[in-house]
Design a protein around this motif. Sequence first.
Motif, PDB file in Angstrom:
ATOM      1  N   ALA A 235      28.476 -67.429  -9.467  1.00 28.57           N
ATOM      2  CA  ALA A 235      29.747 -67.249  -8.748  1.00 28.57           C
ATOM      3  C   ALA A 235      29.861 -68.378  -7.728  1.00 28.57           C
ATOM      4  N   ALA A 236      31.072 -68.854  -7.518  1.00 32.36           N
ATOM      5  CA  ALA A 236      31.250 -69.993  -6.609  1.00 32.36           C
ATOM      6  C   ALA A 236      31.068 -69.551  -5.161  1.00 32.36           C
ATOM      7  N   THR A 237      30.348 -70.360  -4.416  1.00 28.27           N
ATOM      8  CA  THR A 237      30.268 -70.165  -2.978  1.00 28.27           C
ATOM      9  C   THR A 237      31.126 -71.242  -2.338  1.00 28.27           C
ATOM     10  N   ILE A 238      31.960 -70.837  -1.399  1.00 28.51           N
ATOM     11  CA  ILE A 238      32.840 -71.809  -0.741  1.00 28.51           C
ATOM     12  C   ILE A 238      32.399 -71.954   0.708  1.00 28.51           C
ATOM     13  N   ILE A 239      32.062 -73.158   1.082  1.00 23.93           N
ATOM     14  CA  ILE A 239      31.609 -73.406   2.458  1.00 23.93           C
ATOM     15  C   ILE A 239      32.560 -74.410   3.118  1.00 23.93           C
ATOM     16  N   PRO A 240      33.428 -73.943   4.028  1.00 29.25           N
ATOM     17  CA  PRO A 240      34.291 -74.896   4.725  1.00 29.25           C
ATOM     18  C   PRO A 240      33.465 -75.815   5.629  1.00 29.25           C
TER      19      PRO A 240
END
Length: 325
Positions: free
Chosen positions: A4-9
């Motif tokens: 699953a994609a992890t999104i880190i701003p």
Amino acid sequence: MTKAATIIPVTLPTPFDVGPVNCCLLIGDAVTLIDSGPRTAEAREVLQSSLKENRLSIKDLDQYICTHYHPDHAGLSKEIQEAGVDTLMLQEAVPYVSGDSAFLNWTDSFYMDLYRSFGVPDSLGRLELLKLKKYREFLTPFMPDLTPLPGENVRGHEGFVFLQTPGHAPDHLSLYNEREGILIGGDVLLPHISSNALLEPPALHEKERPKTLLQYRQTLQNLLTLNLKTVYPGHGDPFEHAHDLIRKRLKDQNERANTIEKMLTDEPLTVFDMCTRLFPKLYEKQLGLVVSEVSGHLDLLQEEGRVVKAVEEGFIYFRKTGAVQ
Ligand SMILES: [Zn+2]
């Protein structure tokens, strides 16, 4: 198994009025950086340390995707590319980011001529062009390695596709995951300010400039048809309820168009006349933004048949449809 994609701003400082810019690390089967910040020592340092916090360096990136050519998003692209990272932008970005001098000269003379026909004093027009030149210096020219097509899958991130979202910039690209309702949106929709549909030149040797506010409104209408749960914007915090915000943006544009139409009851006006009346405190400092704002809404009014324009001695005048000449 796909992860699953992890999104880190990743938030980087900019020297611009808009404030910090958000880049994004997307971690799944691939490690992807989206946007890179301006070419400043401060942005470079924060980008490197943010990668380090995630046990990464630029060399570990599998790809780099840039949402649009504006230097607060694209400035460090060349440095990332030189570290051996595949660099992706839409085809429309190429003339803007490649440092094509024919296109840059074309752009400059387009603005100068357009400002003149809008009634902008030459001194102010020249100043705005100087600002544009300085602004461009926050981006090192480069040529994207790959130009994905809208609708194409994003490599290494199952469920994410490239979405063409023009209006704020002609090459604007977003990443969208329908199942999760995630939009990594660059400047297509910002929580605290409206995205300006900036004036842009026609393609080299073409005549018609794009009607960027109309493009932008179409983009917003398209976004309204999508499942949007969370938007990761280029400036400001991630947010939900994007459809409400889109409807507000469209409504605000309609109201601004009404205000401009009302100004046109008595006499024909130039774009500059309207800029000075609508934005008396801003028009000198932010000429480019203000002129884009007014002329974009005039495009909208013209499209709706509510204003007409006439050219007299090189100046473009607008008046309300049906007004006595
Ligand atoms: Zn932008």
